[in-house]
Design a protein around this motif. Structure first.
Motif, PDB file in Angstrom:
ATOM      1  N   ASP A   1      -3.829  -9.826   6.450  1.00 51.41           N
ATOM      2  CA  ASP A   1      -4.680  -8.787   5.862  1.00 51.41           C
ATOM      3  C   ASP A   1      -4.009  -7.429   5.757  1.00 51.41           C
ATOM      4  OD1 ASP A   1      -6.819 -10.573   5.579  1.00 51.41           O
ATOM      5  OD2 ASP A   1      -7.474 -10.217   7.647  1.00 51.41           O
ATOM      6  N   HIS A   2      -2.863  -7.256   6.449  1.00 50.28           N
ATOM      7  CA  HIS A   2      -2.191  -5.951   6.448  1.00 50.28           C
ATOM      8  C   HIS A   2      -0.704  -6.147   6.221  1.00 50.28           C
ATOM      9  CE1 HIS A   2      -0.864  -1.950   7.678  1.00 50.28           C
ATOM     10  NE2 HIS A   2      -2.123  -1.554   7.548  1.00 50.28           N
ATOM     11  N   PRO A   3      -0.079  -5.288   5.404  1.00 55.01           N
ATOM     12  CA  PRO A   3       1.353  -5.469   5.122  1.00 55.01           C
ATOM     13  C   PRO A   3       2.255  -5.402   6.344  1.00 55.01           C
ATOM     14  CG  PRO A   3       0.547  -3.364   4.245  1.00 55.01           C
ATOM     15  CD  PRO A   3      -0.644  -4.164   4.618  1.00 55.01           C
ATOM     16  N   LYS A   4       1.833  -4.688   7.394  1.00 59.95           N
ATOM     17  CA  LYS A   4       2.677  -4.584   8.587  1.00 59.95           C
ATOM     18  C   LYS A   4       2.818  -5.922   9.300  1.00 59.95           C
ATOM     19  CE  LYS A   4      -0.985  -3.073  11.790  1.00 59.95           C
ATOM     20  NZ  LYS A   4      -0.985  -4.343  12.580  1.00 59.95           N
ATOM     21  N   ASP A   5       1.889  -6.851   9.046  1.00 58.04           N
ATOM     22  CA  ASP A   5       1.938  -8.168   9.676  1.00 58.04           C
ATOM     23  C   ASP A   5       2.666  -9.192   8.815  1.00 58.04           C
ATOM     24  OD1 ASP A   5       0.360  -7.263  11.853  1.00 58.04           O
ATOM     25  OD2 ASP A   5      -1.455  -7.522  10.638  1.00 58.04           O
ATOM     26  N   ALA A   6       3.164  -8.773   7.656  1.00 57.98           N
ATOM     27  CA  ALA A   6       3.776  -9.705   6.702  1.00 57.98           C
ATOM     28  C   ALA A   6       5.294  -9.643   6.755  1.00 57.98           C
ATOM     29  CB  ALA A   6       3.301  -9.373   5.291  1.00 57.98           C
ATOM     30  N   ASN A   7       5.934 -10.767   6.460  1.00 60.02           N
ATOM     31  CA  ASN A   7       7.366 -10.756   6.193  1.00 60.02           C
ATOM     32  C   ASN A   7       7.658 -11.149   4.744  1.00 60.02           C
ATOM     33  OD1 ASN A   7       6.963 -13.582   6.488  1.00 60.02           O
ATOM     34  ND2 ASN A   7       7.631 -13.488   8.622  1.00 60.02           N
ATOM     35  N   ILE A   8       6.601 -11.451   3.986  1.00 59.45           N
ATOM     36  CA  ILE A   8       6.685 -11.621   2.535  1.00 59.45           C
ATOM     37  C   ILE A   8       5.559 -10.787   1.920  1.00 59.45           C
ATOM     38  CG2 ILE A   8       6.439 -13.194   0.580  1.00 59.45           C
ATOM     39  CD1 ILE A   8       7.520 -15.431   2.291  1.00 59.45           C
ATOM     40  N   ILE A   9       5.895  -9.966   0.936  1.00 61.66           N
ATOM     41  CA  ILE A   9       4.881  -9.198   0.205  1.00 61.66           C
ATOM     42  C   ILE A   9       4.966  -9.616  -1.252  1.00 61.66           C
ATOM     43  CG2 ILE A   9       4.114  -6.895  -0.504  1.00 61.66           C
ATOM     44  CD1 ILE A   9       5.312  -5.864   2.150  1.00 61.66           C
ATOM     45  N   ALA A  10       3.896 -10.217  -1.749  1.00 67.50           N
ATOM     46  CA  ALA A  10       3.874 -10.748  -3.113  1.00 67.50           C
ATOM     47  C   ALA A  10       2.967  -9.895  -3.982  1.00 67.50           C
ATOM     48  CB  ALA A  10       3.388 -12.197  -3.111  1.00 67.50           C
ATOM     49  N   SER A  11       3.497  -9.425  -5.101  1.00 68.49           N
ATOM     50  CA  SER A  11       2.693  -8.644  -6.038  1.00 68.49           C
ATOM     51  C   SER A  11       2.332  -9.520  -7.235  1.00 68.49           C
ATOM     52  CB  SER A  11       3.447  -7.398  -6.509  1.00 68.49           C
ATOM     53  OG  SER A  11       4.459  -7.738  -7.433  1.00 68.49           O
ATOM     54  N   PHE A  12       1.084  -9.406  -7.673  1.00 64.84           N
ATOM     55  CA  PHE A  12       0.599 -10.149  -8.838  1.00 64.84           C
ATOM     56  C   PHE A  12       0.230  -9.135  -9.910  1.00 64.84           C
ATOM     57  CE2 PHE A  12       0.392 -13.307  -5.619  1.00 64.84           C
ATOM     58  CZ  PHE A  12       0.413 -14.549  -6.258  1.00 64.84           C
ATOM     59  N   GLY A  13       0.991  -9.115 -10.987  1.00 64.45           N
ATOM     60  CA  GLY A  13       0.807  -8.161 -12.077  1.00 64.45           C
ATOM     61  C   GLY A  13       2.129  -8.019 -12.804  1.00 64.45           C
ATOM     62  N   GLY A  14       2.389  -6.864 -13.365  1.00 67.79           N
ATOM     63  CA  GLY A  14       3.660  -6.631 -14.036  1.00 67.79           C
ATOM     64  C   GLY A  14       4.640  -5.888 -13.145  1.00 67.79           C
ATOM     65  N   ASP A  15       5.698  -5.355 -13.780  1.00 68.91           N
ATOM     66  CA  ASP A  15       6.678  -4.565 -13.029  1.00 68.91           C
ATOM     67  C   ASP A  15       6.027  -3.330 -12.406  1.00 68.91           C
ATOM     68  OD1 ASP A  15       8.793  -6.249 -13.468  1.00 68.91           O
ATOM     69  OD2 ASP A  15       9.663  -5.089 -15.101  1.00 68.91           O
ATOM     70  N   GLY A  16       5.033  -2.749 -13.115  1.00 72.81           N
ATOM     71  CA  GLY A  16       4.335  -1.580 -12.579  1.00 72.81           C
ATOM     72  C   GLY A  16       3.608  -1.902 -11.285  1.00 72.81           C
ATOM     73  N   THR A  17       2.984  -3.073 -11.219  1.00 73.73           N
ATOM     74  CA  THR A  17       2.306  -3.491  -9.996  1.00 73.73           C
ATOM     75  C   THR A  17       3.302  -3.703  -8.873  1.00 73.73           C
ATOM     76  OG1 THR A  17       0.622  -4.602 -11.350  1.00 73.73           O
ATOM     77  CG2 THR A  17       0.716  -5.195  -9.024  1.00 73.73           C
ATOM     78  N   PHE A  18       4.473  -4.253  -9.211  1.00 76.09           N
ATOM     79  CA  PHE A  18       5.520  -4.454  -8.211  1.00 76.09           C
ATOM     80  C   PHE A  18       5.950  -3.114  -7.615  1.00 76.09           C
ATOM     81  CE2 PHE A  18       9.886  -5.008  -6.786  1.00 76.09           C
ATOM     82  CZ  PHE A  18       9.845  -6.220  -6.099  1.00 76.09           C
ATOM     83  N   LEU A  19       6.140  -2.102  -8.468  1.00 71.51           N
ATOM     84  CA  LEU A  19       6.535  -0.778  -7.988  1.00 71.51           C
ATOM     85  C   LEU A  19       5.449  -0.163  -7.111  1.00 71.51           C
ATOM     86  CD1 LEU A  19       8.153   0.627 -11.263  1.00 71.51           C
ATOM     87  CD2 LEU A  19       9.351  -0.100  -9.187  1.00 71.51           C
ATOM     88  N   GLN A  20       4.187  -0.353  -7.498  1.00 81.84           N
ATOM     89  CA  GLN A  20       3.085   0.156  -6.680  1.00 81.84           C
ATOM     90  C   GLN A  20       3.047  -0.537  -5.324  1.00 81.84           C
ATOM     91  OE1 GLN A  20      -0.601  -0.090  -8.841  1.00 81.84           O
ATOM     92  NE2 GLN A  20       0.161   1.153 -10.533  1.00 81.84           N
ATOM     93  N   ALA A  21       3.329  -1.846  -5.318  1.00 86.64           N
ATOM     94  CA  ALA A  21       3.343  -2.589  -4.051  1.00 86.64           C
ATOM     95  C   ALA A  21       4.385  -2.009  -3.100  1.00 86.64           C
ATOM     96  CB  ALA A  21       3.625  -4.067  -4.319  1.00 86.64           C
ATOM     97  N   LEU A  22       5.535  -1.636  -3.638  1.00 91.14           N
ATOM     98  CA  LEU A  22       6.575  -1.021  -2.809  1.00 91.14           C
ATOM     99  C   LEU A  22       6.099   0.300  -2.225  1.00 91.14           C
ATOM    100  CD1 LEU A  22       9.745  -1.663  -4.973  1.00 91.14           C
ATOM    101  CD2 LEU A  22       9.424  -2.439  -2.636  1.00 91.14           C
ATOM    102  N   GLN A  23       5.523   1.154  -3.089  1.00 92.64           N
ATOM    103  CA  GLN A  23       5.068   2.470  -2.630  1.00 92.64           C
ATOM    104  C   GLN A  23       3.958   2.338  -1.592  1.00 92.64           C
ATOM    105  OE1 GLN A  23       6.390   5.370  -3.254  1.00 92.64           O
ATOM    106  NE2 GLN A  23       7.788   4.866  -4.923  1.00 92.64           N
ATOM    107  N   LYS A  24       3.020   1.431  -1.830  1.00 89.77           N
ATOM    108  CA  LYS A  24       1.863   1.306  -0.940  1.00 89.77           C
ATOM    109  C   LYS A  24       2.209   0.639   0.386  1.00 89.77           C
ATOM    110  CE  LYS A  24      -0.894   3.082  -4.036  1.00 89.77           C
ATOM    111  NZ  LYS A  24      -1.332   4.487  -3.903  1.00 89.77           N
ATOM    112  N   THR A  25       3.295  -0.130   0.409  1.00 89.46           N
ATOM    113  CA  THR A  25       3.666  -0.816   1.657  1.00 89.46           C
ATOM    114  C   THR A  25       4.868  -0.174   2.330  1.00 89.46           C
ATOM    115  OG1 THR A  25       5.036  -2.434   0.456  1.00 89.46           O
ATOM    116  CG2 THR A  25       2.730  -3.009   0.841  1.00 89.46           C
ATOM    117  N   GLY A  26       5.344   0.943   1.796  1.00 91.42           N
ATOM    118  CA  GLY A  26       6.357   1.733   2.483  1.00 91.42           C
ATOM    119  C   GLY A  26       7.780   1.221   2.396  1.00 91.42           C
ATOM    120  N   PHE A  27       8.121   0.493   1.322  1.00 86.66           N
ATOM    121  CA  PHE A  27       9.503   0.030   1.134  1.00 86.66           C
ATOM    122  C   PHE A  27      10.015  -0.691   2.385  1.00 86.66           C
ATOM    123  CE2 PHE A  27       9.094   2.896  -2.338  1.00 86.66           C
ATOM    124  CZ  PHE A  27      10.054   2.550  -3.269  1.00 86.66           C
TER     125      PHE A  27
END
Length: 265
Positions: A37-63
């Motif tokens: 339920d939280h990115p800090k507990d994940a070792n895989i972060i999967a984004s569903f959308g386009g390249d823009g969603t992928f970039l947002q996933a990086l920003q929201k999960t702290g690179f």
């Protein structure tokens, strides 16, 4: 991916994607993957959308440097999205075969004059927030290089070189070259203001400093990837290639040059 099983999902909120995510959840369970339920507990972060969603996933999960990022597109393949919601067989192949490899993409580290730090995978853009040109003094490794007057400046990573940078006439740079590229937006060149007039590619060890000249247009729009940042009263930006990399998963049959050819040729 055998040692990575905890998955955090970041997605665009559309009915089609939500339905597809349900299908992929079942597929993941089949191979022992677990949703968290939280990115800090994940070792895989999967984004569903386009390249823009992928970039947002990086920003929201702290690179996250200790996590593997996977992009699943809701349409055609993108530069960061090697998989598609319309091709579950390809995703299943990635879960069970050696047809995948980990790429390490360089990022930029941006520091403001008040000490704030940001990272970006695509680009940093700095633009006037009113219909008026503005002036930026450009320094490389502390050495005064040029005074720019125009609509703005863009500093891109190699992977970001195919996006906004390319539309400005910048060069496409191989992601295996850790570097950054400075590209002008509608520069004014006359007897008073003189710039290089072409994109400038700099190596990993360089540091770029952009000093906004105070002439009444003191609050530019600063963009980090695809987001405008709430930066005000910042008159100086320091940019360098970061030691932090983004680890992404891609299929071995989808090289960077496959993506360039598919997108532009």
């Amino acid at each position: 991916m055998t040692d990575r099983k905890n998955v955090y999902l970041f997605s665009k909120k559309t009915e089609e994607i939500e339905q597809k995510i349900l299908e992929f959840r079942e597929l993941g369970r089949k191979y022992g993957f677990k949703l968290v339920d939280h990115p800090k507990d994940a070792n895989i972060i999967a984004s569903f959308g386009g390249d823009g969603t992928f970039l947002q996933a990086l920003q929201k999960t702290g690179f996250r440097e200790d996590a593997l990022y996977i992009g699943v597109n809701d349409g055609e393949f993108g530069f960061y999205t090697d998989f598609s919601i319309h091709d579950p067989d390809r995703i299943e192949l990635a879960m069970q075969s050696d047809m995948v490899e980990v790429l390490r993409y360089p990022t930029l580290e941006v520091t403001t004059d008040d000490g704030q730090k940001f990272h970006c995978l695509n680009e940093l853009s700095i633009r006037s927030n009113i219909i008026k040109t503005f002036v930026i003094d450009v320094y490389v490794d502390g050495l005064y290089f040029e005074t720019f007057r125009g609509d703005g400046l863009l500093v891109s990573t190699p992977t970001g070189s195919t996006a906004y940078n390319k539309s400005l006439g910048g060069a496409i740079v191989d992601p295996k070259l850790p570097s950054m590229q400075l590209t002008e937006m509608a520069s004014v060149n006359n007897n008073r203001y003189r710039t290089l007039g072409s994109p400038l590619v700099m190596g990993k060890e360089r540091e770029l400093t952009l000093k906004i000249v105070q002439d009444g247009n003191d609050h530019p729009i600063v963009g980090i990837d695809n987001e405008a940042m709430g930066i005000r009263h910042s008159h100086e930006l320091h940019v360098k290639v970061s030691d932090r990399v983004v680890k992404t998963l891609r299929m071995k049959d989808n090289l960077f040059y496959h993506k360039v050819k598919r997108s532009f040729l």
